[in-house]
Design a protein around this motif. Sequence first.
Motif, mmCIF file in Angstrom:
data_model
loop_
_atom_site.group_PDB
_atom_site.id
_atom_site.type_symbol
_atom_site.label_atom_id
_atom_site.label_comp_id
_atom_site.label_asym_id
_atom_site.label_seq_id
_atom_site.Cartn_x
_atom_site.Cartn_y
_atom_site.Cartn_z
ATOM 1 N N ASP A 27 3.924 14.222 16.787
ATOM 2 C CA ASP A 27 4.491 13.469 15.666
ATOM 3 C C ASP A 27 4.733 12.011 16.040
ATOM 4 O O ASP A 27 4.397 11.097 15.279
ATOM 5 C CB ASP A 27 5.809 14.118 15.227
ATOM 6 N N ILE A 28 5.291 11.769 17.224
ATOM 7 C CA ILE A 28 5.568 10.405 17.663
ATOM 8 C C ILE A 28 4.253 9.642 17.889
ATOM 9 O O ILE A 28 4.142 8.457 17.548
ATOM 10 C CB ILE A 28 6.422 10.403 18.943
ATOM 11 N N GLN A 29 3.243 10.311 18.432
ATOM 12 C CA GLN A 29 1.938 9.668 18.604
ATOM 13 C C GLN A 29 1.369 9.245 17.260
ATOM 14 O O GLN A 29 0.790 8.161 17.133
ATOM 15 C CB GLN A 29 0.974 10.626 19.319
ATOM 16 N N ARG A 30 1.523 10.108 16.260
ATOM 17 C CA ARG A 30 1.031 9.789 14.913
ATOM 18 C C ARG A 30 1.747 8.571 14.341
ATOM 19 O O ARG A 30 1.120 7.656 13.794
ATOM 20 C CB ARG A 30 1.212 10.986 13.984
ATOM 21 N N ALA B 275 0.856 -1.188 0.000
ATOM 22 C CA ALA B 275 0.000 0.000 0.000
ATOM 23 C C ALA B 275 0.892 1.238 0.000
ATOM 24 O O ALA B 275 2.065 1.157 0.389
ATOM 25 C CB ALA B 275 -0.912 0.000 1.229
ATOM 26 N N PRO B 276 0.365 2.382 -0.425
ATOM 27 C CA PRO B 276 1.140 3.622 -0.349
ATOM 28 C C PRO B 276 1.546 3.926 1.091
ATOM 29 O O PRO B 276 0.885 3.499 2.043
ATOM 30 C CB PRO B 276 0.160 4.678 -0.883
ATOM 31 N N THR B 277 2.622 4.651 1.269
ATOM 32 C CA THR B 277 3.129 4.971 2.608
ATOM 33 C C THR B 277 3.083 6.473 2.843
ATOM 34 O O THR B 277 2.983 7.279 1.905
ATOM 35 C CB THR B 277 4.573 4.483 2.779
ATOM 36 N N GLU B 278 3.170 6.843 4.116
ATOM 37 C CA GLU B 278 3.267 8.251 4.491
ATOM 38 C C GLU B 278 4.659 8.778 4.140
ATOM 39 O O GLU B 278 5.624 8.011 4.115
ATOM 40 C CB GLU B 278 3.023 8.416 5.992
ATOM 41 N N PRO B 279 4.791 10.081 3.867
ATOM 42 C CA PRO B 279 6.120 10.658 3.636
ATOM 43 C C PRO B 279 7.007 10.470 4.862
ATOM 44 O O PRO B 279 6.612 10.788 5.974
ATOM 45 C CB PRO B 279 5.818 12.140 3.382
ATOM 46 N N LEU B 280 8.205 9.938 4.652
ATOM 47 C CA LEU B 280 9.131 9.648 5.738
ATOM 48 C C LEU B 280 10.477 10.322 5.490
ATOM 49 O O LEU B 280 10.972 10.334 4.365
ATOM 50 C CB LEU B 280 9.341 8.132 5.870
ATOM 51 N N HIS B 281 11.068 10.853 6.538
ATOM 52 C CA HIS B 281 12.391 11.462 6.440
ATOM 53 C C HIS B 281 13.454 10.381 6.586
ATOM 54 O O HIS B 281 13.387 9.541 7.485
ATOM 55 C CB HIS B 281 12.575 12.509 7.532
ATOM 56 N N CYS B 282 14.429 10.378 5.702
ATOM 57 C CA CYS B 282 15.519 9.403 5.770
ATOM 58 C C CYS B 282 16.741 9.987 5.070
ATOM 59 O O CYS B 282 16.686 11.098 4.534
ATOM 60 C CB CYS B 282 15.110 8.069 5.132
ATOM 61 N N GLY C 147 6.630 18.748 10.541
ATOM 62 C CA GLY C 147 5.246 19.183 10.382
ATOM 63 C C GLY C 147 4.409 19.166 11.641
ATOM 64 O O GLY C 147 3.295 19.698 11.647
ATOM 65 N N LEU C 148 4.917 18.577 12.712
ATOM 66 C CA LEU C 148 4.206 18.503 13.986
ATOM 67 C C LEU C 148 5.205 18.629 15.131
ATOM 68 O O LEU C 148 6.377 18.278 14.968
ATOM 69 C CB LEU C 148 3.460 17.166 14.124
ATOM 70 N N PRO C 149 4.748 19.087 16.320
ATOM 71 C CA PRO C 149 5.635 19.075 17.492
ATOM 72 C C PRO C 149 6.037 17.644 17.825
ATOM 73 O O PRO C 149 5.337 16.690 17.438
ATOM 74 C CB PRO C 149 4.751 19.680 18.601
ATOM 75 N N SER D 235 12.142 21.955 19.701
ATOM 76 C CA SER D 235 10.737 21.751 19.341
ATOM 77 C C SER D 235 10.356 22.577 18.120
ATOM 78 O O SER D 235 9.634 22.097 17.230
ATOM 79 C CB SER D 235 9.842 22.122 20.526
ATOM 80 N N ARG D 236 10.852 23.807 18.055
ATOM 81 C CA ARG D 236 10.540 24.680 16.929
ATOM 82 C C ARG D 236 11.111 24.120 15.622
ATOM 83 O O ARG D 236 10.416 24.055 14.597
ATOM 84 C CB ARG D 236 11.087 26.085 17.197
ATOM 85 N N GLU D 237 12.376 23.701 15.656
ATOM 86 C CA GLU D 237 13.000 23.181 14.435
ATOM 87 C C GLU D 237 12.445 21.814 14.071
ATOM 88 O O GLU D 237 12.329 21.470 12.883
ATOM 89 C CB GLU D 237 14.523 23.126 14.628
ATOM 90 N N TYR D 238 12.094 21.018 15.067
ATOM 91 C CA TYR D 238 11.475 19.709 14.822
ATOM 92 C C TYR D 238 10.145 19.891 14.097
ATOM 93 O O TYR D 238 9.864 19.208 13.109
ATOM 94 C CB TYR D 238 11.263 18.993 16.155
ATOM 95 N N SER D 239 9.320 20.820 14.583
ATOM 96 C CA SER D 239 8.013 21.073 13.962
ATOM 97 C C SER D 239 8.174 21.568 12.529
ATOM 98 O O SER D 239 7.397 21.206 11.641
ATOM 99 C CB SER D 239 7.233 22.102 14.780
#
Length: 301
Positions: free
Chosen positions: A289-292, A38-45, A283-285, A275-279
């Motif tokens: 983001d980890i909960q998602r 299935a398609p996946t969510e955008p992931l940073h790598c 895209g999320l704090p 937190s600011r640079e992570y968001s």
Amino acid sequence: MNTNQYIETLRDCVLKHRKREGDHATALPELTLHIRNAPTEPLHCIYTLSLAVTIQGAKQISYEGNILPCSAGQSMLTTVDLPVISHVTHASRHNPFVALVLKLDYTMLLQTASELNLDKPVRDIKYQPISIHDLDSGLTDALKRLIELQSDNQFAKSLIPLVEKEIIIRLLQGPHGLQLRHLASSGVPSSQILKVVTWLKHNFAQTVEMDELAEKAHMSGTTFRQHFKTLTGTSPLQYLKTLRLQEARDQMLMNGLDATQASSMVGYESATQFSREYSRLFGLPPQKDIQRLRKQQLPIR
């Protein structure tokens, strides 16, 4: 056979070795096989010096404002360790996304380019750290033979290095050749930048000034920043920041660290700045983001 038939044969070869969904190692550490239903969510790598081949389905890569689709029958060459956002865009259980990734050896690349005595690339052509081109039958067949050799106990040890070199030769003389020849012909500047990139990957938590990195590359600050951005597509500071944030994300998801612990581990002195640079990057704090990620059970690589 035409090129499409070679690609179908390569797909069947991958699925013969690995049918279930996931990322699969092979007997050759440099080669991995990838299947998604299935398609996946955008992931940073981080993509390394490697050849990634989309055999079935499609994916999309983005970096530094560039959006690059890679469809079935296309190969993507990355010439330097590069932070990207990647996701599978077309995949289903009946027609899964099928791909392979082959990490390339920089020393073998330099040696092979020297042996072939290829013309140096034209200087006024803009260098890109990622290039995408259609597969040809010769490269497709060489990749298929490389996979098949994984289960050949008698000849694998002797033949795999030869097939790997054949693949590099085909890349140097094919559509990707311009980017690889640029990397090979840059000589000392490229090799020094690559050494700094490797050092950053292992020491990103340390406090480091850009002038110190320039010294490691034996360059002036201005020259270092120019060569670094040419090779990676980003500035040294942004590259270091991305490494830190990705490692912090890994630590929170895999080891249960909170944002304060993770930010300190990767070298941040200010949790607010982290937190600011992570968001900004994800895209999320951090906590949301980890909960998602946990809710969707997504891999972060």
